[in-house]
Design an enzyme around this catalytic site. Structure first.
Site, short mmCIF file in Angstrom:
data_model
loop_
_atom_site.label_atom_id
_atom_site.label_comp_id
_atom_site.label_asym_id
_atom_site.label_seq_id
_atom_site.Cartn_x
_atom_site.Cartn_y
_atom_site.Cartn_z
N ASN A 70 0.34 -1.22 0.07
CA ASN A 70 0.48 0.11 0.42
C ASN A 70 0.62 1.63 -0.26
OD1 ASN A 70 -1.87 2.48 0.72
ND2 ASN A 70 -3.03 0.53 1.24
N HIS A 140 -9.58 -5.09 -4.01
CA HIS A 140 -8.69 -5.35 -3.12
C HIS A 140 -9.18 -5.02 -1.14
CE1 HIS A 140 -9.54 -0.69 -2.51
NE2 HIS A 140 -8.17 -0.45 -1.72
N HIS A 142 -7.24 -5.75 1.75
CA HIS A 142 -6.00 -5.65 2.62
C HIS A 142 -5.36 -6.24 3.84
CE1 HIS A 142 -6.86 -0.89 2.30
NE2 HIS A 142 -7.83 -1.27 1.74
#
Length: 182
Positions: A70, A140, A142
């Site tokens: 990230n 997406h 995490h």
């Protein structure tokens, strides 16, 4: 060892606070790299796969999904697992994409444990803008490593996250770990 501080000449009233300058975050504040609509052409996740792994902060590539660091991490080692295919909603994934996304998530946890020994993880995906997704048009997931005491006053009071390692170094550590862990 006492840190050395220097003062700059100028105008202002001394307030006894130290300043932690984070100019690299200005691009985030100004919205650089944000998605331009819901189409793949404007999607940073679709564009990043065209870059080299180091330039795109890509940790590993699979057949259906990939893992990347990230750019604006909540914690050191904060990565994301996502499909190559530009799809927004979890039920839209194929069975193959879903299986590889799960396998990459498991591997990401093993790699993080191997290279950084976190005490736990936050794992999840925000589905839709209203749920907090910054780039809602491209699904997406995490994977955020957590350590006891990693949340302190800096993000809450100072709106600043302190990270102990540069992103390129973290990416390399995780990419090397990805190859080393079964």
């Amino acid at each position: 060892m006492t840190p050395e501080f220097s003062e700059q000449a100028g105008v202002g009233v001394h307030d006894a606070l130290q300043r932690l300058w984070t100019p690299h975050r200005l691009s985030y504040v100004q919205g650089a790299g944000k998605a331009d609509g819901d189409e793949p052409a404007g999607c940073p996740f679709c564009r990043v796969v065209e870059l080299s792994d180091s330039d795109g902060l890509i940790i590993a590539r699979g057949a259906e999904v990939f893992a990347l660091l990230n750019l604006y991490p909540y914690n050191p080692g904060h990565l994301m697992v996502l499909p190559y295919r530009h799809v927004a909603d979890y039920p839209e994934l194929t069975v193959t994409e879903t299986a590889e996304l799960a396998a990459f998530t498991q591997r990401a946890m093993k790699v993080a444990r191997h290279v950084a020994a976190p005490h736990g993880f936050n794992i999840g995906m925000n589905q839709g803008v209203v749920a907090g997704a910054g780039i809602a048009a491209h699904l997406h997931q995490h994977v955020v490593p957590r350590w006891g005491g990693d949340a302190n006053f800096m993000p809450v009071i100072g709106h600043t996250k302190v990270l102990p390692q540069l992103l390129g170094e973290t990416r390399q550590l995780l990419a090397d770990g990805w190859k080393a862990v079964d």
